[in-house]
Design an enzyme around this catalytic site. Sequence first.
Site, PDB file in Angstrom:
ATOM      1  N   ASP A 112       0.859  -1.096  -0.020  1.00 33.82           N
ATOM      2  CA  ASP A 112       0.122  -0.023   0.152  1.00 33.82           C
ATOM      3  C   ASP A 112       1.102   1.137  -0.152  1.00 33.82           C
ATOM      4  O   ASP A 112       2.108   1.126   0.342  1.00 33.82           O
ATOM      5  CB  ASP A 112      -0.778   0.000   1.304  1.00 33.82           C
ATOM      6  CG  ASP A 112      -1.741   1.326   1.416  1.00 33.82           C
ATOM      7  OD1 ASP A 112      -2.501   1.700   0.435  1.00 33.82           O
ATOM      8  OD2 ASP A 112      -1.461   1.990   2.499  1.00 33.82           O
ATOM      9  N   ASP A 117      -1.256  -0.734   5.952  1.00 33.45           N
ATOM     10  CA  ASP A 117      -1.606  -0.214   7.416  1.00 33.45           C
ATOM     11  C   ASP A 117      -3.010   0.053   7.786  1.00 33.45           C
ATOM     12  O   ASP A 117      -3.259   0.632   8.919  1.00 33.45           O
ATOM     13  CB  ASP A 117      -0.687   1.032   7.836  1.00 33.45           C
ATOM     14  CG  ASP A 117      -1.058   2.103   7.031  1.00 33.45           C
ATOM     15  OD1 ASP A 117      -1.501   1.836   5.990  1.00 33.45           O
ATOM     16  OD2 ASP A 117      -1.076   3.121   7.425  1.00 33.45           O
ATOM     17  N   ASP A 125      -6.846  -1.806   3.848  1.00 38.27           N
ATOM     18  CA  ASP A 125      -6.158  -2.923   3.378  1.00 38.27           C
ATOM     19  C   ASP A 125      -6.259  -4.386   3.920  1.00 38.27           C
ATOM     20  O   ASP A 125      -5.946  -5.334   3.543  1.00 38.27           O
ATOM     21  CB  ASP A 125      -4.298  -2.560   3.935  1.00 38.27           C
ATOM     22  CG  ASP A 125      -4.187  -1.387   3.406  1.00 38.27           C
ATOM     23  OD1 ASP A 125      -4.571  -1.071   2.075  1.00 38.27           O
ATOM     24  OD2 ASP A 125      -3.320  -0.602   3.881  1.00 38.27           O
TER      25      ASP A 125
END
Length: 842
Positions: free
Chosen positions: A526, A726, A730
């Site tokens: 990410d 995080d 996600d």
Amino acid sequence: MNMHDPSAQRSGAAASATFAIDPNCGMRVTLPSQRRADYQGVSYYFCSAGCKAKFVADPVAVLAKARRREVEAGRLDPVCGMPTDPGHPRSSSRYRGTNLNFCGGNCRAKFDADPARYLAASAGIGAAGEASADAIYTCPMHPEIRQVGPGHCPKCGMALEPMLPAAGNEDDSDVRAMARRFWVLVALTLPVFVLAMGPHLFGWHFPSPWSAVAAWIEAVLATGVVLWGGAPFFARGWRSLKPWNPNMYTLIALGAGVAWLYSAVAFLLPDLFPAGYRDAHGGVGVYFESAAVIVTLITMGDFLELRARRRTGSALRALLDLAPRIARRIAPDGSETDVPLEGVQAGDVLRVRPGEKVPVDGTVTAGASHIDESMLTGEAMPVAKTQGDRVTGGTVNQDGALTMRAEKVGAETTLSQIVALVARAQRSKAPLQRVADRVAAWFVPAVVAVAVFAFIAWIVLGPEPAFTHALIAAVSVLIIACPCALGLATPISIMVASGRGARMGVLFRDATAIEALRDVDTLVVDKTGTLTEGKPSLTRVETLGGFDEQQALMLAAALERPSEHPLAQAIVAAAQARDTAIPAVGDFTTVTGQGVRGRVETHQVALGNAALMRQTGVKLDGMVETRADALRGEGATVMLLAVDGALAALLAVEDSIKLNTPKALTSLRAEGLRIVMLTGDNQTTARAIARQLGIDEVHADVSPADKGRVVEGLQREGRKVAMAGDGINDAPALAAADVGIAMGTGTDVAMESAQVTLVRGDLSGIARARSLSRATVRNIHQNLFWAFGYNVIGIPIAAGVLYPAFGFVLSPMIAALAMSLSSVSVVTNALRLRAARLALVT
């Protein structure tokens, strides 16, 4: 604490014919319900699939939580565990705002004398992290075996250990007790060995009647060794038969027991044996020394193994020791007192003086200092903390006094969650363990069959005295076989690796993650919070028409201070960092989707996008728009500042790339990993960040569900995928990946969905974790090789395959020594992981 206590029963079906209580969340569940799970003979019902999944994953922890809930509700005595009537208790006590009920005055008196101990015990742990009789114990070889209090594993017979080691100085009473037992056995066995082997080694021959006295001394001492020293082995061997779970102690009990029983009968009733069994003096050969030495050497092996296994828990003990034992609490009247850590409650105001450890997680309310967080994050540089900053329990305050408000205490602190995660990983089973489990299922019956076959073969084909050779071979086969070495090969390496990872700031949720990480060939990352800091910051102020930069920042910060938007906070933070005085704003107006307007001092100010500028009548020329697009191409969000109807400045806000991200990605590429960026941000910003980091494959503007689908698509290509993220968005991708990696600085949802957590929140931890994964799997393979090889070579030699060619017969005493050292060698090899060289990213 009994797992079938009233709290458990109330959570099960026995509570009512119409409803039950969900043991995980305490909600009422209408019966009948399809969400049911059985544990230790009790049926439990759940309000949702999520609660059921948590129970199935760790029923002991959920039931301990349910017990604590029952205690706090006044339905259970926290001392003895008896049910109490909340409406009409026999005795009660108020502790920190909670009414606790007791079965009688004696239990209340015990509680009042030491409340922290009994409240901690009701949650399944001892006070201050000490393993108590009420703690949860598990088997180091079979982690699925759990019970309240110490005992022995019904599968392998090994002594159970606390799931969490004790904080502070380790309680080594069991090691010392084992050492004392061993040395007593040595003192008793040595005379037996000398009396039995002296005639063979040194040609000693005792004249009558001393020969008879020596024989009786040998028999009595050996009997004491076998019946007293071997009693634990015989007990475990017997328990292994009910239910049928033959193990190492089954073989030891058979081998030592057969040798001693035959010797006892031959010594006391020699006339029962045919003349062919007698020696020149009319006696029958006995093997008291073999039985005694077997028991003594097995005890030595257990002692060495226990002492080595204690070292595997050193990482957890080090984590537990990070927490201070006391905290300094500030009362509402300003007075200060030292209280035990267990007595700290959320909302308490605490003082942390220079050099002291932060007691619990919370927020600084006054003061400024630097905090050493290296013990949790591995980051050597102290972190500055001031009012409003968060602090973590177990870190060290260095140079200033702080006042803080406790927010997370007990099991909710970051340190407690790290300890629980490491303990869970240490007790989980790796896929490689399945190999050992399959072998262990038939190992003991196969060894017994080999022993019987060897006995028959020596009787039929062996030289005289055939019975003696047959007995020695059978006993040697039973003794040398070591299923324990096979069983320990994987879990002992996992325990050491989990502790090593925790010290490096890498937390593994389970053993599968440790094993799988080395096979990953694709890393999906990410952007926000993983590659970048996740905190927007003002990176550039470009003024126009000769406008002053400091004044432009002052006006923008004044306009943005009332806003809670992250971009607004970035501008205010930049002004504060430059010690810019921020005046008040009047006539403040938010224009949805465009920006903000207001009056600052004597100026009319607007800050936002091009649409806001047009609405306020500010002209934008082509050069300004070109420059704004260029900044956006670098990954920045651009805001336009207008003062009194004229364009005054461009403000660029960026989410900065983490300092060690480029080096971490370079290291991971060098290992052959394919790097893929996955983000919900727009394509322009994502491409700008990717260019800076050399990432070629970018998926932008993707939803949380789309992130999961991208991961699944890579897996369909045959890729082994790790996902690093995080945020809550996600979570689907973290759960779908072969290995989910969460940033420790991210959300709880992300960490719950992932198998690995990087405490420092940066990608350099992945390189360390992969290096540890490779070292651990290599160590497991070594352990399995030696354990299999030892048994494959040792058992045939013990059976006598070398006798026809070399005339060599293995003594049961040598077999016992080899068996003991095999387990010790596995544990010792696993401990090498603590000092193994791992890849580091600096």
